[in-house]
Each structure stands twice: as C-alpha cells, then as structure tokens.
Design an enzyme around this catalytic site. Sequence first.
Site, PDB file in Angstrom:
ATOM      1  N   ILE A 175       0.889  -1.169   0.000  1.00 57.15           N
ATOM      2  CA  ILE A 175       0.000   0.000   0.000  1.00 57.15           C
ATOM      3  C   ILE A 175       0.925   1.218   0.000  1.00 57.15           C
ATOM      4  O   ILE A 175       1.895   1.279   0.767  1.00 57.15           O
ATOM      5  CB  ILE A 175      -0.953  -0.001   1.228  1.00 57.15           C
ATOM      6  N   SER A 176       0.640   2.176  -0.870  1.00 56.10           N
ATOM      7  CA  SER A 176       1.494   3.366  -0.965  1.00 56.10           C
ATOM      8  C   SER A 176       1.341   4.235   0.277  1.00 56.10           C
ATOM      9  O   SER A 176       0.319   4.169   0.966  1.00 56.10           O
ATOM     10  CB  SER A 176       1.099   4.199  -2.192  1.00 56.10           C
ATOM     11  N   SER A 177       2.352   5.072   0.537  1.00 55.89           N
ATOM     12  CA  SER A 177       2.270   5.978   1.686  1.00 55.89           C
ATOM     13  C   SER A 177       1.101   6.953   1.480  1.00 55.89           C
ATOM     14  O   SER A 177       0.675   7.207   0.344  1.00 55.89           O
ATOM     15  CB  SER A 177       3.572   6.773   1.844  1.00 55.89           C
TER      16      SER A 177
END
Length: 218
Positions: A57-59
């Site tokens: 999951i991206s920041s």
Amino acid sequence: MNNKKLIDSLTAKGITDAAVLDAIGKIPRERFVEQPFRTVEMCYGESPLPIGHNQTISSVYTVALMTQALALDKKHKVLEIGTGSGYQAAVLSLLSASVFTIERIRDLSLKARRIIESLNIHTVTFIIGDGSIGFREYAPYDRVLITACSPDIPLSLFNQLDEGGIMVAPVASNGFQNICVIEKKNGTMFSKEIAPANFVKLIGKNGYEAQTSKRCGF
Ligand code: SAM
C-alpha cells in the site's frame, strides 16, 4: 495521528487541494493496513507497507499527491490499475462519480472489496485481471490512475482516456521511477514528471513479465 495533524503534514508537503485533504481525512487508512502496521507511525509514515503477495500500500503522501494530480471532479469516471489494499480506490470514490479498479491478484481484490463495502461505499467496481491492457468495456475514462510502475507510458491505457482526460502513472526511466501526469489534448499526449517514486511493478501484457525482480528500474 489526529486528522488535523495529518492534514497539516500533507499541506506542508504541498497537498493543497481541500477536497483531496477532506477525502484523505474521511477514509480510515488503518482498515486497509495489515495488523502489525496499524500504529500511527507506520500507518501514516513515509514508506509503503506490505499487504501480502509481495505487494504494497502506498504511503498516504503518495496517495494524496497522485490523487491531487488527477484534478478530479464529482462527475468523473475513473479507472485505477492496481487495487492492492483498496485504500486509493476508497479515496478516489469520494471525489468522483464511479471508480473501476483492476487487480491481477484475486485475493487482494476480494479483500479490498470486503473492506470498501463495509465502509458503505458502493461506487467502486472491482475487476480481476490484467489492467495493463485497461478495460475497454467501460472506456473512455475521464481519469486513469496506475498504481504500479510501468516500463513506458502505456498506450493502451492512454487510448482509453477521454479527450481532455488525465492519466497519472509511475514510469521507469534510466533505473529510476517518476510519477508522470499525462494529459490528452486534441488526441495528443502531453507528459510531465512531478516526483520520484518507488512502486512495485506493473505485471502484464503492456507491463513487465511476471518473473522479473520486484521493483522496477533496478
Ligand atoms: N492502489 C493500491 C492501494 O491503495 O493499496 C496500491 C497498489 S500496489 C502499489 C500495486 C498493485 O498493482 C499490486 O496490488 C499489484 O498486484 C497490482 N498490479 C500489478 N500489475 C497489475 C496489472 N497488470 N493489473 C492489475 N493489477 C496489477
């Protein structure tokens, strides 16, 4: 992190679109993050987090940056490639009319769907398959977001973008990745780089082969 602190930290990094900040503030990111990472520091930190199947999951900042670059409108139909945890799709859903999100890993798509539906969001359509070829059935799209790194700007996806549309995608270049904002004006492509990136690879017909190493550009 309370909402004010989160919004202040994103604003300080250049996220100024009030609607984007509002959407980020409303979606409970911890619901999309695996149990061991549900601390405030990890959940809202600078790094992408594992979600299983070697994916991430991206920041929150990367999600905010890419969402802001899409310049969304409540009337837009959006195509997302790389459902992953479903967090980005949930944020997009608050800013658009409908979201079509494609994920090649069945388990991730099913899990994302469960979480998003439990949040009472019903404008997201989940598709399992190779998003590198897009999804012609519902094209054209006002906006396209690719959340895995592509070796080039994928023409198949550009072709499914409506006139005046915007596509945001991490693209590999000389061993690095950059987030590109690609606009379609009179059928012509205009592209600019807005930030360096660190995404997993887009695997598929118009992406990388499945057996190549995990991160692109290396
Ligand atoms: N948007 C996601 C989120 O909010 O959690 C993060 C996406 S993660 C960085 C990239 C995702 O792209 C992975 O789940 C991966 O399985 C998926 N992916 C890679 N190649 C794909 C393809 N050709 N079609 C669909 N999904 C793909």
